[in-house]
Write a protein that holds these residues in place. Structure first.
Motif, short mmCIF file in Angstrom:
data_model
loop_
_atom_site.label_atom_id
_atom_site.label_comp_id
_atom_site.label_asym_id
_atom_site.label_seq_id
_atom_site.Cartn_x
_atom_site.Cartn_y
_atom_site.Cartn_z
N LYS A 69 0.82 -1.20 0.00
CA LYS A 69 0.00 0.00 0.00
C LYS A 69 0.86 1.26 0.00
N ARG A 70 2.01 1.21 0.64
CA ARG A 70 2.94 2.34 0.57
C ARG A 70 3.37 2.58 -0.86
N ASN A 71 3.68 1.52 -1.59
CA ASN A 71 4.16 1.66 -2.97
C ASN A 71 3.10 2.32 -3.86
N LEU A 72 1.81 2.10 -3.55
CA LEU A 72 0.76 2.73 -4.35
C LEU A 72 0.78 4.25 -4.21
N LEU A 73 1.20 4.74 -3.05
CA LEU A 73 1.20 6.18 -2.81
C LEU A 73 2.38 6.89 -3.49
N LEU A 74 3.35 6.13 -3.98
CA LEU A 74 4.55 6.72 -4.56
C LEU A 74 4.44 6.95 -6.06
N ALA A 75 3.24 6.81 -6.62
CA ALA A 75 3.07 6.91 -8.06
C ALA A 75 3.63 8.21 -8.66
N PRO A 76 3.52 9.39 -8.02
CA PRO A 76 4.05 10.62 -8.64
C PRO A 76 5.56 10.58 -8.87
N TYR A 77 6.29 9.78 -8.11
CA TYR A 77 7.74 9.73 -8.28
C TYR A 77 8.15 9.05 -9.58
N TYR A 78 7.23 8.36 -10.21
CA TYR A 78 7.57 7.64 -11.44
C TYR A 78 7.64 8.58 -12.65
N SER A 79 7.22 9.84 -12.47
CA SER A 79 7.28 10.80 -13.57
C SER A 79 7.72 12.15 -13.02
N TYR A 181 -8.45 2.17 9.13
CA TYR A 181 -7.14 2.77 9.29
C TYR A 181 -6.78 3.50 8.00
N SER A 182 -5.73 4.33 8.07
CA SER A 182 -5.32 5.13 6.93
C SER A 182 -3.80 5.07 6.78
N VAL A 183 -3.35 5.37 5.54
CA VAL A 183 -1.93 5.40 5.21
C VAL A 183 -1.66 6.70 4.50
N SER A 184 -0.61 7.41 4.92
CA SER A 184 -0.30 8.70 4.29
C SER A 184 1.21 8.82 4.12
N ILE A 185 1.61 9.68 3.16
CA ILE A 185 3.01 9.90 2.89
C ILE A 185 3.20 11.26 2.25
N LEU A 186 4.32 11.91 2.50
CA LEU A 186 4.65 13.21 1.92
C LEU A 186 5.48 12.98 0.67
N ILE A 187 5.11 13.74 -0.42
CA ILE A 187 5.83 13.61 -1.70
C ILE A 187 6.28 15.01 -2.11
N ARG A 188 7.59 15.15 -2.38
CA ARG A 188 8.13 16.44 -2.78
C ARG A 188 9.40 16.25 -3.58
N ASP A 189 9.84 17.36 -4.16
CA ASP A 189 11.15 17.37 -4.80
C ASP A 189 12.20 17.39 -3.70
N PHE A 190 13.20 16.52 -3.81
CA PHE A 190 14.20 16.42 -2.74
C PHE A 190 14.97 17.73 -2.55
N ALA A 191 14.98 18.56 -3.60
CA ALA A 191 15.69 19.84 -3.50
C ALA A 191 14.78 20.97 -3.01
N ASN A 192 13.47 20.70 -2.82
CA ASN A 192 12.52 21.74 -2.43
C ASN A 192 11.77 21.28 -1.19
N PRO A 193 12.17 21.69 0.00
CA PRO A 193 11.51 21.23 1.23
C PRO A 193 10.23 22.00 1.56
N VAL A 194 9.87 22.98 0.77
CA VAL A 194 8.74 23.85 1.11
C VAL A 194 7.45 23.37 0.46
N ASP A 195 7.52 23.09 -0.83
CA ASP A 195 6.33 22.71 -1.58
C ASP A 195 6.24 21.19 -1.66
N PHE A 196 5.08 20.67 -1.28
CA PHE A 196 4.91 19.22 -1.28
C PHE A 196 3.42 18.90 -1.35
N ILE A 197 3.15 17.63 -1.53
CA ILE A 197 1.77 17.14 -1.43
C ILE A 197 1.75 16.00 -0.43
N VAL A 198 0.59 15.76 0.19
CA VAL A 198 0.40 14.65 1.12
C VAL A 198 -0.72 13.78 0.55
#
Length: 599
Positions: A69-79, A181-198
């Motif tokens: 289920k964690r891997n499903l949340l990482l879809a934006p990193y593939y592009s 229960y719920s699963v959440s994760i933060l996704i951002r550019d590794f060089a940009n700690p300010v802008d992200f999505i959850v």
């Protein structure tokens, strides 16, 4: 009367019957008194071990599902396109923002629907400010400020890219009834700690229900899942959620373990483990009644089983005692007959058990004993035959006639010098044969005999024979049986060199190998065919008391067997004999004698 009773009680059948009776009686009493205690202890230990294994298996299944289920949340990193859009979201226009939100929705819908995920309810994607960017359904959502202030959002951001698992009721408004229960994760550019999505995904309890069905739990057992804040995420029995109270949580202070505890007035086995991946606890509650319940019938079953086993074993002991004593009595009678001198009798017991093997070994021992008794006399006779055959072979009529014919021919056609040499060599050989009755001579004496013999043969065959000698220093005084080499060299001359066209060579060697001495007689004559060689070897493999050892006028393999027989009789295991040959390539005979130890 006492002697008769003692004699009757000393019989094997009676002893076996009484022994079985006493052993069975003691065994039944022991089983009856200890069976329940042993069964209870064994069952308790097994249940305790099984309980810990169950919670570990549940933990393993849950962690495997959580990783997927964690891997499903990482879809934006593939592009990289999605990461770039996250960085530029604040500067986008309304149309661009709409298209980005639409792409996020399509991306996660595809991710969650391509492979159906059991228990999936919804997903939601939030921006840094708490703004809802995407959702899989139209369920109500908190305001951006409420989202930013919620416990789950704060913990997700604090983990900075690590997945966060939490109870659906932790922080913010109460979830729907179907949420577990719920699963959440933060996704951002590794060089940009300010802008992200959850990204957050909500799930119902189907995962735990499936795990519970496959865990082979008893009817009254219960397993509970607690999050990292010890809040209950799932219980297999919603009516008993209060069982995991503070008193139990205080005792669950390790990574895993088990203990007995009084829960609601009933003693229960508590097994627990904490997931390293999600930090959640899996707790299994097993009532003591479920453990000892099946043992209540052991007392009754043990009693009836003991009575039945006693009667059956008593009957079988009588039958088995008879089957054991009968062949033993037969062996006893056989031994008595052998004691009276009848060595031909054998034990006739056709069994495959220990008694049958004893009878087979007894018969084998009697065969060997009878063979040794017979061979003691046979070997003595064969030894005398071998010695007489050696004397007969000393003057081979074929050799003597040819020598005399050669002497006569030389007298007519050649000078007196060659005639004298041949006569002198022949005289040396006769003196060697008749000078002493000693069976043991030295290698040097045997070599002198071979020199005399080959001088005659060289004159006969007009230098057709070439003789090569290689003897290791210190072996000239090595003891050999008289007439060891002459039959072997004669065999090489008549069956190897004489039938060969052109010149031939006889090589005689003596050398040491470890604690043995090897003597070789080799020729490069016509050799022996495979069939004939196998016949010679087969004769050498035959027991010495079979067949005759007398030398035939034609010599050949009989002379070889004569040498072999005398060494085999006198040297035994310290002697090895081999013959190798190939048609057209010559023959090699080896005699290997192990030196006696000086101890």
């Amino acid at each position: 009367m006492w002697k008769r009773i003692a004699s009757a009680l000393s019989g094997i059948r009676t002893v076996l019957l009484l022994s079985y009776f006493i052993i069975i009686l003691l065994s039944i009493a022991l089983v009856g008194s200890l069976s329940f205690y042993i069964s209870y202890r064994s069952t308790s230990e097994k249940v305790e071990t099984a309980g810990l294994q169950i919670v570990r298996q549940i933990e393993n299944n849950m962690d495997n599902d959580f990783r997927a289920k964690r891997n499903l949340l990482l879809a934006p990193y593939y592009s990289q396109e999605y990461i770039d859009s996250i960085n530029l979201y604040k500067t986008m226009g309304p149309q661009e923002k709409f298209l980005f939100r639409q792409r996020l929705t399509d991306l996660f819908l595809k991710s969650f629907n391509t492979t159906p995920v059991p228990g999936f309810v919804r997903f939601k994607v939030y921006y840094t400010t708490g703004e809802l960017l995407s959702a899989s359904d139209s369920s109500p959502s908190d305001t951006p400020l409420q989202v930013q202030r919620s416990e789950w959002f704060y913990n997700t951001v604090a983990r900075d890219g690590q997945v966060y698992f939490f109870n659906g009721a932790s922080g913010g408004r109460m979830p729907d009834k179907e949420d577990s229960y719920s699963v959440s994760i933060l996704i951002r550019d590794f060089a940009n700690p300010v802008d992200f999505i959850v990204v957050r995904a909500d799930y119902n309890a189907k995962l735990f229900e499936s795990i519970g069905q496959n865990a082979d739990l008893t009817a009254n057992s219960q397993f509970v899942v607690l999050d990292d804040g010890h809040r209950q995420v799932y219980s297999s029995d919603n009516e008993r959620t209060h069982h995991v109270g503070e008193s139990l949580l205080m005792r669950m202070n390790g990574q895993n373990g088990r203990f007995w505890a009084n829960v609601d007035g009933e003693e229960q086995l508590v097994s627990y483990t904490e997931s390293v991946y999600s930090k959640w606890k899996i707790v299994l509650l097993l009532p003591k009644g479920d453990i000892i319940g099946p043992l209540k019938g052991i007392k009754t079953a043990t009693l009836y089983t003991a009575i039945f086993a006693f009667g059956l074993t008593f009957l079988m002991s009588i039958l088995f005692g008879r089957s054991i004593t009968k062949p033993i009595l037969h062996l006893y009678k056989t031994v008595n007959n052998i004691k009276r001198g009848d060595f031909s009798i054998r034990a006739d017991i056709k069994r495959s058990d220990e008694i049958g093997r004893i009878a087979a070994n007894f018969n084998s021992m009697m065969d060997e004993l009878q063979e040794l008794i017979e061979n003691k006399y046979v070997y003595q006779i064969k030894l005398q035959e071998a010695q007489l055959a050696a004397l007969h072979s000393q003057i081979n009529p074929h050799f003597l006639y040819n020598t005399l014919d050669s002497i006569k021919a030389m007298a007519d056609y050649h000078g007196a010098e060659e005639i004298g040499e041949m006569a002198h060599s022949l005289a040396d050989m006769f003196r060697y044969h008749t000078k002493s009755s000693d069976e043991i001579v030295t290698l040097q004496e045997e070599l002198a005999q071979i020199d005399a013999y080959l001088r005659i043969q060289r004159i006969r065959f007009e230098e057709k024979i070439d003789y090569q000698l290689r003897v290791e220093e210190g072996l000239y005084n090595f003891p050999l049986l008289k007439m060891t080499l002459q039959p072997l060299v004669e065999n090489a001359v008549f069956h190897g060199i004489e039938q060969k066209r052109g010149r031939g060579t006889i090589r005689l060697s003596a050398y040491r190998e470890d604690r043995s001495v090897t003597i070789e007689v080799a020729d490069d004559g016509v050799g022996i065919s495979e069939r004939k060689l196998e016949e010679i070897r087969e004769k050498l493999r035959q027991p010495l008391y079979q067949g005759e050892l007398k030398e035939a006028p034609s010599g050949g393999s009989i002379g070889i067997r004569n040498v072999y027989a005398r060494y085999a009789i006198l040297y035994g295991d310290r002697f090895e004999f081999s013959i190798d040959s190939r048609k057209g390539a010559g023959t090699t005979i080896r005699i290997r004698l192990e030196e006696k130890s000086e101890s």
